[in-house]
Design a protein around this motif. Structure first.
Motif, PDB file in Angstrom:
ATOM      1  N   GLN A 121      15.924 -30.876 -11.657  1.00 41.82           N
ATOM      2  CA  GLN A 121      16.877 -30.442 -12.816  1.00 41.82           C
ATOM      3  C   GLN A 121      16.773 -28.916 -12.966  1.00 41.82           C
ATOM      4  N   GLY A 122      16.106 -28.160 -12.349  1.00 43.04           N
ATOM      5  CA  GLY A 122      15.788 -26.618 -13.042  1.00 43.04           C
ATOM      6  C   GLY A 122      14.759 -26.327 -13.748  1.00 43.04           C
ATOM      7  N   LEU A 123      13.999 -27.450 -14.186  1.00 45.55           N
ATOM      8  CA  LEU A 123      12.969 -27.323 -15.193  1.00 45.55           C
ATOM      9  C   LEU A 123      12.029 -26.240 -14.959  1.00 45.55           C
ATOM     10  N   SER A 124      11.572 -26.402 -13.559  1.00 53.59           N
ATOM     11  CA  SER A 124      10.528 -25.512 -13.119  1.00 53.59           C
ATOM     12  C   SER A 124      11.048 -24.096 -13.233  1.00 53.59           C
ATOM     13  N   TYR A 125      12.178 -23.729 -12.968  1.00 55.97           N
ATOM     14  CA  TYR A 125      12.632 -22.204 -13.179  1.00 55.97           C
ATOM     15  C   TYR A 125      12.293 -21.691 -14.621  1.00 55.97           C
ATOM     16  N   ARG A 126      12.771 -22.530 -15.615  1.00 55.73           N
ATOM     17  CA  ARG A 126      12.623 -22.362 -16.916  1.00 55.73           C
ATOM     18  C   ARG A 126      11.082 -22.439 -17.319  1.00 55.73           C
ATOM     19  N   MET A 127      10.503 -23.188 -16.852  1.00 56.81           N
ATOM     20  CA  MET A 127       8.904 -23.157 -17.108  1.00 56.81           C
ATOM     21  C   MET A 127       8.306 -21.869 -16.668  1.00 56.81           C
ATOM     22  N   LEU A 128       8.634 -21.407 -15.460  1.00 57.47           N
ATOM     23  CA  LEU A 128       8.078 -20.349 -14.711  1.00 57.47           C
ATOM     24  C   LEU A 128       8.493 -19.017 -15.609  1.00 57.47           C
ATOM     25  N   GLY A 129       9.579 -19.150 -16.115  1.00 58.33           N
ATOM     26  CA  GLY A 129      10.069 -17.976 -16.845  1.00 58.33           C
ATOM     27  C   GLY A 129       9.484 -17.959 -18.057  1.00 58.33           C
ATOM     28  N   ALA A 130       9.241 -19.093 -18.968  1.00 57.05           N
ATOM     29  CA  ALA A 130       8.806 -19.335 -19.894  1.00 57.05           C
ATOM     30  C   ALA A 130       7.101 -18.689 -19.990  1.00 57.05           C
ATOM     31  N   MET A 131       6.632 -19.011 -18.961  1.00 58.46           N
ATOM     32  CA  MET A 131       5.294 -18.380 -18.525  1.00 58.46           C
ATOM     33  C   MET A 131       5.260 -17.070 -18.455  1.00 58.46           C
ATOM     34  N   ARG A 132       5.843 -16.483 -17.606  1.00 57.09           N
ATOM     35  CA  ARG A 132       6.057 -15.128 -17.537  1.00 57.09           C
ATOM     36  C   ARG A 132       6.284 -14.313 -18.790  1.00 57.09           C
ATOM     37  N   ASP A 133       7.158 -14.959 -19.628  1.00 55.59           N
ATOM     38  CA  ASP A 133       7.284 -14.230 -20.944  1.00 55.59           C
ATOM     39  C   ASP A 133       6.392 -14.496 -21.857  1.00 55.59           C
ATOM     40  N   ALA A 134       5.465 -15.563 -21.787  1.00 56.67           N
ATOM     41  CA  ALA A 134       4.216 -15.561 -22.551  1.00 56.67           C
ATOM     42  C   ALA A 134       3.181 -14.544 -22.276  1.00 56.67           C
ATOM     43  N   VAL A 135       3.070 -14.558 -20.872  1.00 57.88           N
ATOM     44  CA  VAL A 135       2.091 -13.327 -20.364  1.00 57.88           C
ATOM     45  C   VAL A 135       2.478 -11.866 -20.853  1.00 57.88           C
ATOM     46  N   GLY A 136       3.661 -11.683 -20.674  1.00 58.35           N
ATOM     47  CA  GLY A 136       4.389 -10.277 -21.222  1.00 58.35           C
ATOM     48  C   GLY A 136       3.863 -10.115 -22.613  1.00 58.35           C
ATOM     49  N   ARG A 137       4.142 -11.090 -23.480  1.00 61.69           N
ATOM     50  CA  ARG A 137       3.895 -10.957 -24.915  1.00 61.69           C
ATOM     51  C   ARG A 137       2.257 -10.647 -25.154  1.00 61.69           C
ATOM     52  N   GLN A 138       1.366 -10.979 -24.242  1.00 61.93           N
ATOM     53  CA  GLN A 138       0.190 -10.746 -24.545  1.00 61.93           C
ATOM     54  C   GLN A 138      -0.168  -9.319 -23.932  1.00 61.93           C
ATOM     55  N   GLY A 139       0.737  -8.664 -23.441  1.00 54.92           N
ATOM     56  CA  GLY A 139       0.748  -7.220 -22.970  1.00 54.92           C
ATOM     57  C   GLY A 139       0.426  -7.123 -21.700  1.00 54.92           C
ATOM     58  N   PHE A 140       0.611  -7.973 -20.864  1.00 55.25           N
ATOM     59  CA  PHE A 140       0.266  -7.976 -19.134  1.00 55.25           C
ATOM     60  C   PHE A 140       1.590  -7.563 -18.581  1.00 55.25           C
ATOM     61  N   GLY A 141       1.617  -6.834 -17.560  1.00 58.42           N
ATOM     62  CA  GLY A 141       2.746  -6.349 -16.944  1.00 58.42           C
ATOM     63  C   GLY A 141       2.817  -7.459 -15.777  1.00 58.42           C
ATOM     64  N   THR A 142       1.844  -8.020 -15.222  1.00 56.52           N
ATOM     65  CA  THR A 142       1.926  -8.754 -14.123  1.00 56.52           C
ATOM     66  C   THR A 142       1.477 -10.357 -14.382  1.00 56.52           C
ATOM     67  N   LEU A 143       2.095 -11.525 -13.699  1.00 57.85           N
ATOM     68  CA  LEU A 143       1.695 -12.675 -13.808  1.00 57.85           C
ATOM     69  C   LEU A 143       1.482 -12.844 -12.476  1.00 57.85           C
ATOM     70  N   LEU A 144       0.329 -13.312 -11.783  1.00 56.39           N
ATOM     71  CA  LEU A 144       0.014 -13.561 -10.293  1.00 56.39           C
ATOM     72  C   LEU A 144       0.015 -15.093 -10.358  1.00 56.39           C
ATOM     73  N   ALA A 145       0.256 -15.848  -9.020  1.00 57.00           N
ATOM     74  CA  ALA A 145       0.194 -17.121  -9.078  1.00 57.00           C
ATOM     75  C   ALA A 145      -0.194 -17.347  -7.524  1.00 57.00           C
ATOM     76  N   PRO A 146      -1.379 -18.316  -7.611  1.00 59.25           N
ATOM     77  CA  PRO A 146      -1.718 -18.984  -6.220  1.00 59.25           C
ATOM     78  C   PRO A 146      -1.038 -20.102  -6.098  1.00 59.25           C
TER      79      PRO A 146
END
Length: 258
Positions: A121-146
């Motif tokens: 239902q598209g929730l994974s897209y929203r979760m990925l976007g929220a995680m990317r935003d959370a990392v950005g708010r901590q001052g990081f320009g990159t989110l890596l993912a294995p």
């Protein structure tokens, strides 16, 4: 079908009362995946240790998805940004850095898990976007993912390097989870050939899989991305899982801040 419009996604720092509830999700992980020794030792600590990097989704009072993420120092001696040991290595580094009080230089996702009732239902897209935003708010320009490609288990004998090159007619990966990452702006970097390592006695593997493990060589296990190596003479089998390193830019990263 649940109404996903009502789902609220926040960091665990914003809703600390949910730190102890993030595993209240109906999951579909293979049983053997619960026995990675690095995960057994450290994963349960991540929500409490890194709440500003982790995200959670709720539907009313129900926890319906979690996203776990950690910062780590990729510039410390002997380290690299995209280690071959992928998932296991960044989790161990992040835990070690926290104990030493050493700040991170980048951040890595560990997992995004959606409740089985809310899949598709598209929730994974929203979760990925929220995680990317959370990392950005901590001052990081990159989110890596294995990334663990969700359909790779259907092709256990196909090398991961070949699998990630399989594209649809529209140029996107055939794998659904890799496709989510690419459509969300992620760039596939390379394979992490030994991202998770799970070893055990043959009796343990029989319990985890229901298979006999009575012959030497490769054993195809349901849910495994590659075959498990079995050695009857040593009463031991080991699974070495490859993942795929994907790089995302955060909104902070778009502003040329670290």
């Amino acid at each position: 079908m649940p109404n996903t419009d009502a789902i609220l996604i926040t960091t665990l720092a914003e809703r600390s009362e949910l730190i102890t509830r993030v595993y209240e999700i109906s999951e579909i992980w293979p049983a053997f995946m619960r026995h990675d020794p690095v995960a057994v030792a450290l994963l349960d600590l991540v929500p409490e240790d890194f709440p500003r990097y982790c995200v959670v989704a709720t539907d009313g009072e129900r926890v319906v998805a979690r996203g776990l993420c950690v910062p780590f120092d990729a510039e410390a001696e002997g380290r690299e940004e995209l280690p071959d040991q992928g998932w296991d290595r960044v989790l161990a580094w992040a835990s070690h850095d926290r104990r030493l009080g050493r700040p991170g230089t980048t951040a890595s996702a560990l997992e995004i898990t959606v409740d089985a009732e809310y899949l598709g239902q598209g929730l994974s897209y929203r979760m990925l976007g929220a995680m990317r935003d959370a990392v950005g708010r901590q001052g990081f320009g990159t989110l890596l993912a294995p990334v663990r490609p969700t359909a790779k288990h259907r092709h256990p004998y196909v090398p991961m390097t070949e699998y990630i090159g399989r594209l649809r007619a529209d140029g996107l990966p055939v794998d659904p989870w890799l496709r989510v990452h690419v459509k969300s702006g992620g760039r596939i970097e390379r394979v992490a050939p030994a991202s998770m390592t799970i070893g055990g006695s043959l009796a343990q593997w029989r319990r985890w899989t229901g298979l006999p493990f009575d012959r030497d060589g490769e054993v195809v296990v349901d849910g495994a991305l590659v075959p498990v190596e079995c050695g009857t003479g040593h009463d031991y089998a080991v699974y070495v899982e490859p993942n795929v390193w994907v790089r995302h830019r955060t909104r902070t990263g778009d502003s040329d801040i670290r």
